[in-house]
Write an enzyme that holds these catalytic residues in place. Structure first.
Site, short mmCIF file in Angstrom:
data_model
loop_
_atom_site.label_atom_id
_atom_site.label_comp_id
_atom_site.label_asym_id
_atom_site.label_seq_id
_atom_site.Cartn_x
_atom_site.Cartn_y
_atom_site.Cartn_z
N ILE A 183 48.24 -85.26 -24.13
CA ILE A 183 47.47 -86.37 -23.60
C ILE A 183 46.66 -87.03 -24.71
O ILE A 183 46.67 -88.26 -24.86
CB ILE A 183 46.54 -85.91 -22.46
CG1 ILE A 183 47.37 -85.43 -21.27
CG2 ILE A 183 45.60 -87.04 -22.02
CD1 ILE A 183 46.56 -84.79 -20.16
N ARG A 206 38.10 -82.02 -17.91
CA ARG A 206 37.45 -81.08 -16.99
C ARG A 206 35.97 -81.42 -16.92
O ARG A 206 35.32 -81.66 -17.95
CB ARG A 206 37.64 -79.63 -17.44
CG ARG A 206 39.05 -79.09 -17.24
CD ARG A 206 39.39 -78.93 -15.78
NE ARG A 206 40.72 -78.38 -15.56
CZ ARG A 206 41.80 -79.11 -15.31
NH1 ARG A 206 41.70 -80.44 -15.31
NH2 ARG A 206 42.96 -78.53 -15.10
N ASP A 210 36.52 -89.08 -14.57
CA ASP A 210 37.45 -88.82 -13.49
C ASP A 210 37.31 -87.40 -12.98
O ASP A 210 37.99 -86.99 -12.04
CB ASP A 210 38.89 -89.06 -13.98
CG ASP A 210 39.92 -88.93 -12.88
OD1 ASP A 210 39.81 -89.67 -11.88
OD2 ASP A 210 40.83 -88.09 -13.01
N GLU A 270 32.84 -80.91 -8.68
CA GLU A 270 33.73 -81.76 -7.88
C GLU A 270 34.42 -81.02 -6.74
O GLU A 270 34.90 -81.66 -5.79
CB GLU A 270 34.80 -82.40 -8.76
CG GLU A 270 35.83 -81.44 -9.32
CD GLU A 270 36.91 -82.16 -10.11
OE1 GLU A 270 38.08 -82.07 -9.72
OE2 GLU A 270 36.59 -82.81 -11.11
N HIS A 324 39.13 -87.67 -9.55
CA HIS A 324 40.24 -86.88 -10.08
C HIS A 324 41.56 -87.59 -9.79
O HIS A 324 42.51 -87.00 -9.24
CB HIS A 324 40.25 -85.47 -9.50
CG HIS A 324 40.75 -84.43 -10.46
ND1 HIS A 324 40.04 -83.30 -10.81
CD2 HIS A 324 41.90 -84.36 -11.17
CE1 HIS A 324 40.73 -82.59 -11.68
NE2 HIS A 324 41.87 -83.22 -11.91
#
Length: 330
Positions: free
Chosen positions: A155, A234, A258, A263, A295
């Site tokens: 990524i 994360r 995100d 969460e 997310h």
């Protein structure tokens, strides 16, 4: 094989059923998260499938192991929510989806950044109300900024490539160097140098003891005033309280996240009719220079297809051989 699939939404079922057409496993779907309170419902299943915010602590794993469960098939890449030591002791095999669509997450970084810099979310709402005023919508440009990329796996590598199109200076930090990054001419620097030099910082590293709260009061103090911080990795990488204070003091100029460290109590659920009890999270939503998505970065057709296909393939491989190439090293 009989499989208990936890934390499922309508879209999970759609893609898993499509992936399972040839394998013909017996999938039983549970909307509930997998944790110590729900693990008993899977006692008769040789395999359970879990997602990113399920809590596979020792108590949960012991309950699973006391039944028929021998395989835990994660529908995600990360596994920081699993007690790996307990899994090893209980002889539970953990498999995962190592790469579902790195482009999806990398592109979401750019989406967050451009939305923040050009306030398109705010102008969208204005135009829908017939307000075409440009007051308060002055934007910033990405071009020419120095971008610090923390974590240069698949990524992070794609993020670095995307930023090349914006005429940005790119610097990187990772404990393991990626030859792709070096081939692009991007220098690896110390973490302190990332904090000091970057105008945009984007996080792409796993959550572990060495990276937990890496963005904290001390590291923020080293950053340039008005720093832009993006996190699609994360939530625990960021000390949210420290970030909140830095937003109030304007040390942080833009924040796009995100993921959020608490969460599991929020994301993937419709809480629009509820009173959200997380005061810190709700305070973050009041800042005009903060953009939060739930997310969502992974959430593309390609990624969901790859997640489902790999999950079913992992389970089939275990059923045939008792092992799996995508097993987590315990």
């Amino acid at each position: 094989m009989n499989i208990a699939v936890f934390s499922t939404k309508k879209y999970d079922r759609q893609y898993l059923q499509q992936a399972n057409r040839e394998a013909d496993h017996c999938l039983t779907y549970f909307e509930a998260s997998l944790n110590r309170l729900t693990a008993a419902t899977a006692s008769e299943y040789p395999c359970v499938s879990a997602f990113v915010n399920d809590k596979l602590d020792r108590a949960t794993l012991e309950l699973l192991a006391s039944g028929k469960t021998r395989l835990i098939a994660m529908r995600c890449a990360g596994y920081n929510n699993i007690d790996l030591e307990a899994a090893r002791e209980l002889k539970l095999l953990i498999v995962r989806v190592p790469a579902y669509s790195p482009h999806a997450v990398a592109e979401h970084v750019i989406a967050l950044l451009l939305t923040l810099y050009r306030t398109t979310h705010r102008s969208y709402n204005r135009v829908r109300e017939g307000n075409f005023s440009l007051d308060g919508l002055i934007g910033s440009e990405v071009s020419g900024k120095t971008v610090g990329i923390i974590g240069t796996g698949k990524i992070g590598g794609i993020v670095a490539e995307l930023f090349s199109g914006f005429n940005c200076e790119r610097i990187a930090y990772d404990v393991n160097r990626n030859p792709v990054i070096e081939e692009m001419g991007i220098p690896y620097v110390s973490l302190d140098e990332i904090w000091r030099r970057s105008q945009i910082i984007t996080l792409h590293c796993p959550l572990m003891s060495s990276t937990k709260h890496m963005v904290n009061q001390a590291s923020i103090a080293q950053m340039q005033d008005g720093i832009t911080l993006i996190n699609t990795s994360r939530g625990g990488l960021i000390d949210t309280k420290a970030v909140y204070q830095a937003l109030k003091s304007k040390k942080i100029g833009h924040l796009g996240i995100d993921v959020y460290e608490e969460e599991e109590h929020l994301f993937f659920e419709d809480l629009s009719s509820e009173i959200i009890q997380d005061d810190l999270f709700m305070r973050l939503t009041t800042f005009p220079n903060v953009l939060i998505t739930g997310h969502q970065a992974f959430f593309t057709n390609r990624a969901l297809t790859n997640i489902a296909d790999t999950t079913i393939s992992n389970i089939s491989e275990f059923e045939r051989t008792g092992a799996c190439m995508n097993a987590v090293q315990l």
